[in-house]
Scaffold this motif. Structure first.
Motif, PDB file in Angstrom:
ATOM      1  N   LEU A   9       0.805  -1.216   0.000  1.00 50.84           N
ATOM      2  CA  LEU A   9       0.000   0.000   0.000  1.00 50.84           C
ATOM      3  C   LEU A   9       0.840   1.269   0.000  1.00 50.84           C
ATOM      4  CD1 LEU A   9      -2.696  -0.999   2.672  1.00 50.84           C
ATOM      5  CD2 LEU A   9      -2.760  -1.324   0.196  1.00 50.84           C
ATOM      6  N   TRP A  10       2.131   1.140   0.319  1.00 52.82           N
ATOM      7  CA  TRP A  10       2.950   2.340   0.476  1.00 52.82           C
ATOM      8  C   TRP A  10       3.028   3.153  -0.815  1.00 52.82           C
ATOM      9  CZ3 TRP A  10       4.455   5.402   4.076  1.00 52.82           C
ATOM     10  CH2 TRP A  10       5.489   6.312   3.845  1.00 52.82           C
ATOM     11  N   LYS A  11       3.148   2.470  -1.952  1.00 54.56           N
ATOM     12  CA  LYS A  11       3.275   3.213  -3.198  1.00 54.56           C
ATOM     13  C   LYS A  11       1.952   3.841  -3.645  1.00 54.56           C
ATOM     14  CE  LYS A  11       2.728  -0.856  -6.213  1.00 54.56           C
ATOM     15  NZ  LYS A  11       3.345  -1.627  -7.323  1.00 54.56           N
ATOM     16  N   TYR A  12       0.868   3.510  -2.921  1.00 63.16           N
ATOM     17  CA  TYR A  12      -0.443   4.110  -3.215  1.00 63.16           C
ATOM     18  C   TYR A  12      -0.841   5.120  -2.135  1.00 63.16           C
ATOM     19  CZ  TYR A  12      -0.912   0.248  -6.532  1.00 63.16           C
ATOM     20  OH  TYR A  12      -0.720  -0.638  -7.571  1.00 63.16           O
ATOM     21  N   GLN A  13       0.147   5.582  -1.387  1.00 63.70           N
ATOM     22  CA  GLN A  13      -0.158   6.478  -0.269  1.00 63.70           C
ATOM     23  C   GLN A  13      -0.825   7.763  -0.725  1.00 63.70           C
ATOM     24  OE1 GLN A  13       3.380   8.410   1.489  1.00 63.70           O
ATOM     25  NE2 GLN A  13       4.608   7.211   0.049  1.00 63.70           N
ATOM     26  N   THR A  14      -0.483   8.249  -1.911  1.00 68.46           N
ATOM     27  CA  THR A  14      -1.102   9.485  -2.410  1.00 68.46           C
ATOM     28  C   THR A  14      -2.590   9.290  -2.628  1.00 68.46           C
ATOM     29  OG1 THR A  14       0.961  10.136  -3.499  1.00 68.46           O
ATOM     30  CG2 THR A  14      -1.058  11.234  -4.222  1.00 68.46           C
ATOM     31  N   LEU A  15      -2.965   8.165  -3.234  1.00 71.33           N
ATOM     32  CA  LEU A  15      -4.385   7.882  -3.453  1.00 71.33           C
ATOM     33  C   LEU A  15      -5.132   7.762  -2.129  1.00 71.33           C
ATOM     34  CD1 LEU A  15      -4.463   5.257  -6.365  1.00 71.33           C
ATOM     35  CD2 LEU A  15      -5.166   7.655  -6.440  1.00 71.33           C
ATOM     36  N   LEU A  16      -4.516   7.092  -1.163  1.00 75.42           N
ATOM     37  CA  LEU A  16      -5.177   6.902   0.127  1.00 75.42           C
ATOM     38  C   LEU A  16      -5.330   8.220   0.879  1.00 75.42           C
ATOM     39  CD1 LEU A  16      -3.381   3.611   1.232  1.00 75.42           C
ATOM     40  CD2 LEU A  16      -5.758   3.858   0.483  1.00 75.42           C
ATOM     41  N   VAL A  17      -4.282   9.036   0.868  1.00 75.32           N
ATOM     42  CA  VAL A  17      -4.357  10.343   1.539  1.00 75.32           C
ATOM     43  C   VAL A  17      -5.407  11.227   0.871  1.00 75.32           C
ATOM     44  CG1 VAL A  17      -3.107  12.479   2.022  1.00 75.32           C
ATOM     45  CG2 VAL A  17      -2.004  10.272   2.411  1.00 75.32           C
ATOM     46  N   ASN A  18      -5.429  11.211  -0.468  1.00 74.20           N
ATOM     47  CA  ASN A  18      -6.442  11.984  -1.186  1.00 74.20           C
ATOM     48  C   ASN A  18      -7.847  11.482  -0.870  1.00 74.20           C
ATOM     49  OD1 ASN A  18      -4.495  13.570  -2.393  1.00 74.20           O
ATOM     50  ND2 ASN A  18      -4.433  12.386  -4.282  1.00 74.20           N
ATOM     51  N   GLY A  19      -7.988  10.166  -0.746  1.00 72.67           N
ATOM     52  CA  GLY A  19      -9.293   9.598  -0.410  1.00 72.67           C
ATOM     53  C   GLY A  19      -9.757  10.010   0.974  1.00 72.67           C
ATOM     54  N   ILE A  20      -8.843  10.004   1.953  1.00 73.81           N
ATOM     55  CA  ILE A  20      -9.185  10.442   3.309  1.00 73.81           C
ATOM     56  C   ILE A  20      -9.565  11.922   3.301  1.00 73.81           C
ATOM     57  CG2 ILE A  20      -8.268  10.845   5.622  1.00 73.81           C
ATOM     58  CD1 ILE A  20      -6.570   8.314   5.267  1.00 73.81           C
ATOM     59  N   GLY A  21      -8.758  12.720   2.602  1.00 75.72           N
ATOM     60  CA  GLY A  21      -9.051  14.155   2.527  1.00 75.72           C
ATOM     61  C   GLY A  21     -10.392  14.428   1.881  1.00 75.72           C
ATOM     62  N   TYR A  22     -10.696  13.704   0.803  1.00 72.48           N
ATOM     63  CA  TYR A  22     -11.969  13.892   0.125  1.00 72.48           C
ATOM     64  C   TYR A  22     -13.127  13.470   1.015  1.00 72.48           C
ATOM     65  CZ  TYR A  22     -14.687  14.620  -4.130  1.00 72.48           C
ATOM     66  OH  TYR A  22     -15.548  15.127  -5.066  1.00 72.48           O
ATOM     67  N   THR A  23     -12.945  12.391   1.767  1.00 72.86           N
ATOM     68  CA  THR A  23     -13.994  11.930   2.684  1.00 72.86           C
ATOM     69  C   THR A  23     -14.271  12.973   3.759  1.00 72.86           C
ATOM     70  OG1 THR A  23     -13.495   9.587   2.325  1.00 72.86           O
ATOM     71  CG2 THR A  23     -14.591  10.170   4.388  1.00 72.86           C
ATOM     72  N   LEU A  24     -13.221  13.533   4.350  1.00 71.07           N
ATOM     73  CA  LEU A  24     -13.399  14.535   5.399  1.00 71.07           C
ATOM     74  C   LEU A  24     -14.013  15.817   4.842  1.00 71.07           C
ATOM     75  CD1 LEU A  24     -10.052  14.091   7.371  1.00 71.07           C
ATOM     76  CD2 LEU A  24     -12.320  13.233   7.982  1.00 71.07           C
ATOM     77  N   LEU A  25     -13.547  16.251   3.674  1.00 70.25           N
ATOM     78  CA  LEU A  25     -14.096  17.458   3.060  1.00 70.25           C
ATOM     79  C   LEU A  25     -15.573  17.273   2.737  1.00 70.25           C
ATOM     80  CD1 LEU A  25     -13.787  20.278   1.799  1.00 70.25           C
ATOM     81  CD2 LEU A  25     -13.054  19.140  -0.328  1.00 70.25           C
ATOM     82  N   PHE A  26     -15.913  16.117   2.199  1.00 70.75           N
ATOM     83  CA  PHE A  26     -17.298  15.836   1.852  1.00 70.75           C
ATOM     84  C   PHE A  26     -18.161  15.775   3.103  1.00 70.75           C
ATOM     85  CE2 PHE A  26     -18.985  14.966  -2.296  1.00 70.75           C
ATOM     86  CZ  PHE A  26     -20.300  14.595  -2.051  1.00 70.75           C
ATOM     87  N   THR A  27     -17.614  15.252   4.191  1.00 71.52           N
ATOM     88  CA  THR A  27     -18.357  15.201   5.444  1.00 71.52           C
ATOM     89  C   THR A  27     -18.687  16.596   5.930  1.00 71.52           C
ATOM     90  OG1 THR A  27     -17.291  13.110   6.061  1.00 71.52           O
ATOM     91  CG2 THR A  27     -18.312  14.395   7.828  1.00 71.52           C
ATOM     92  N   VAL A  28     -17.697  17.494   5.891  1.00 72.17           N
ATOM     93  CA  VAL A  28     -17.905  18.876   6.336  1.00 72.17           C
ATOM     94  C   VAL A  28     -18.980  19.557   5.488  1.00 72.17           C
ATOM     95  CG1 VAL A  28     -16.838  21.153   6.537  1.00 72.17           C
ATOM     96  CG2 VAL A  28     -15.582  19.115   7.267  1.00 72.17           C
ATOM     97  N   ILE A  29     -18.899  19.369   4.179  1.00 73.35           N
ATOM     98  CA  ILE A  29     -19.875  19.990   3.273  1.00 73.35           C
ATOM     99  C   ILE A  29     -21.279  19.466   3.555  1.00 73.35           C
ATOM    100  CG2 ILE A  29     -20.613  20.170   0.863  1.00 73.35           C
ATOM    101  CD1 ILE A  29     -17.649  20.154   0.086  1.00 73.35           C
ATOM    102  N   CYS A  30     -21.405  18.150   3.708  1.00 70.50           N
ATOM    103  CA  CYS A  30     -22.727  17.546   3.898  1.00 70.50           C
ATOM    104  C   CYS A  30     -23.297  17.858   5.284  1.00 70.50           C
ATOM    105  CB  CYS A  30     -22.645  16.035   3.689  1.00 70.50           C
ATOM    106  SG  CYS A  30     -22.304  15.564   1.984  1.00 70.50           S
ATOM    107  N   VAL A  31     -22.442  17.933   6.301  1.00 68.53           N
ATOM    108  CA  VAL A  31     -22.923  18.301   7.637  1.00 68.53           C
ATOM    109  C   VAL A  31     -23.398  19.748   7.639  1.00 68.53           C
ATOM    110  CG1 VAL A  31     -22.210  18.726  10.019  1.00 68.53           C
ATOM    111  CG2 VAL A  31     -21.566  16.590   8.893  1.00 68.53           C
TER     112      VAL A  31
END
Length: 222
Positions: A9-31
């Motif tokens: 998973l280490w070489k996919y860390q950018t995708l995972l970090v972007n996914g976490i960031g998108y999830t948190l941003l989307f949560t803030v928007i929807c809340v």
């Protein structure tokens, strides 16, 4: 026996970090969107005018009584056909989850307001306050304390609901995980990491919500 290998998973860390960031941003928007919808709807349902309360009640019941996954699919595939203009997956998901959360937030807000002692409302009116002033100065400050725990719980549910965005190919954490799993053929490591990531995000929020709940309950019990 299966050989676990999380190093993949280490070489996919950018995708995972972007996914976490998108999830948190989307949560803030929807809340935020859900709270805005819930506040307007909850206050509107307190009106004495049936032509105001009837459609608002219908809105609440429709969104509370249908699965959120069905709503997401309908907003993305069916709504654009009805309104005649295309809608991106993130926009459809944001609108849907904001309205879905708003239906629950509105009941929390309405319940908190009507649970306030009516005698205090009458006392405020006796002092010459308008209905708006009574609501702002007397009712809402007391109702807010009762609303905080269920509002926090519903906000946590909003974060959990973002995991459904992957069905619309919205690049949240789960969708990025699916992409990685298809590329690496290591679904156990990928989905285990996703589960741990959600747990790490939600545990502090849940603990904070519990502390706020107890903090609001103690003065009330006293």
């Amino acid at each position: 026996m299966y050989q676990w290998d999380f190093s993949t998973l280490w070489k996919y860390q950018t995708l995972l970090v972007n996914g976490i960031g998108y999830t948190l941003l989307f949560t803030v928007i929807c809340v935020a969107g859900g709270l805005a919808v819930g506040l307007v709807t909850g206050l509107g349902r307190l009106s004495n005018q049936r032509f105001i309360t009837a459609p608002l009640r219908a809105f609440v019941e429709v969104f509370r009584c249908t699965p959120v996954l069905v709503q997401l699919v309908w907003f993305y595939y069916a709504l654009p056909v009805l309104v005649g203009w295309e809608m991106s997956a993130p926009m459809a998901a944001a609108i849907c989850l904001s309205l879905y959360g708003g239906a629950f937030y509105s009941e929390i807000i309405r319940g908190g307001i009507i649970s306030t002692d009516k005698g205090q409302t009458e006392a405020g009116k006796a002092l010459g306050m308008t209905r708006y002033q009574v609501m702002k100065r007397v009712v809402l400050p007391q109702a807010f304390k009762r609303m905080v725990p269920p509002l926090m719980n519903q906000s946590i549910m909003q974060l959990k609901n973002t995991s459904l965005l992957s069905v619309l190919a919205v690049p949240d954490l789960l969708y990025q995980g699916q992409v990685i799993a298809h590329d690496t053929y290591r679904p156990l490591e990928v989905y285990t990491f996703i589960a741990v990531a959600y747990f790490a995000i939600l545990l502090p929020v849940t603990i904070w919500a519990k502390r706020m709940e107890h903090g609001n309950a103690e003065p009330h019990e006293a």
